[in-house]
Design a protein around this motif. Sequence first.
Motif, PDB file in Angstrom:
ATOM      1  N   ILE A  48       0.837  -1.201   0.000  1.00 21.66           N
ATOM      2  CA  ILE A  48       0.000   0.000   0.000  1.00 21.66           C
ATOM      3  C   ILE A  48       0.874   1.254   0.000  1.00 21.66           C
ATOM      4  O   ILE A  48       0.581   2.241  -0.689  1.00 21.66           O
ATOM      5  N   LEU A 130      -7.919  -4.827   2.830  1.00 21.04           N
ATOM      6  CA  LEU A 130      -6.579  -4.310   2.535  1.00 21.04           C
ATOM      7  C   LEU A 130      -5.831  -5.168   1.509  1.00 21.04           C
ATOM      8  O   LEU A 130      -5.309  -4.631   0.520  1.00 21.04           O
ATOM      9  N   ALA A 134      -4.814  -3.729  -2.152  1.00 25.81           N
ATOM     10  CA  ALA A 134      -3.374  -3.497  -2.323  1.00 25.81           C
ATOM     11  C   ALA A 134      -2.855  -4.221  -3.560  1.00 25.81           C
ATOM     12  O   ALA A 134      -2.098  -3.660  -4.362  1.00 25.81           O
TER      13      ALA A 134
END
Length: 303
Positions: A48, A130, A134
Amino acid sequence: MNQLATNMNNTQPMYFLVGLLMLLAPLLWGIDRQSTIFLLEILCLPLIWLSGKHVRDLYRQYPGPLLLTLLIIAVVVFQLIPLPMSIWGLLPGREFYLEVFSLVPDEIVSSWRASTIVPVRTEQALLYLLPPFAVFFAVLLLEVNAIRKLVMLAVAMAVFQSTLGLVQYGGGIELPIDTQYKQVARGTYLNRDHLAGFLLMVFPVVLALLASMIGWRAGFMRAGNSMRKRWQFMASLQGNQSIFYGAIAILIILCVIFTRSRAGIALLMIGLLFALFVFSRRLGRSNIYGAYGTVVAIIIVLS
């Protein structure tokens, strides 16, 4: 993939991180799910950070996906915003909880509550987003060659999981994983449906690779349609690859069937029909009865 990818000089770390995530996620998913999720979330943090350094370039090149991602995250975060009980009680499905709260002393019940019923679960859902986000934005920044290698990694993992699943179905191997499913194909996953879902994601990619190889056959056969030309194509690298991808497609289909996942088998048939429709232009004319038609016939017979 585009001019944006060619201008990036630091995509090599992202390439290795994405490959590591793709390699670890299927292999570790059936051992300890919570620990695996935590490990994947930790690994995606530098991904990220690296992608965030190019957020302006991403917004210029892909404004739609970036805004859609922010919207999805905002919807989850919005449910964690505390609301007064007077407003929280007006939300649908809160009647039962209001009756319970009426039996509890006022000093124990908070006067402000998040709109979601179980805030901890919503926070976990936010963290679960996430890794996929990502990986998605990292792939947008990678070069074409790196993406091809990652595709081959996914196909190789599908071959490994399918082979292991077929051996499990035959009762030849048992992993030290507590599961309620015995003698079904489940690979390294706890749930047979998870294996079916993974294979269903890779299956259209394998069909696309097979279709591209048949496109090579079309160019190869333009000079003539003799038996000698056919054998020359089968002996070439493209001909070997078409046989290879066809065998992988059959292997994946067999494994999905032997997972005994009803949803997986139904989605497999739907995916096969959609794939044939999408790739019909490449498979047109005389090629429809070539290698692809043979693979489809074998698939129907085995099914």
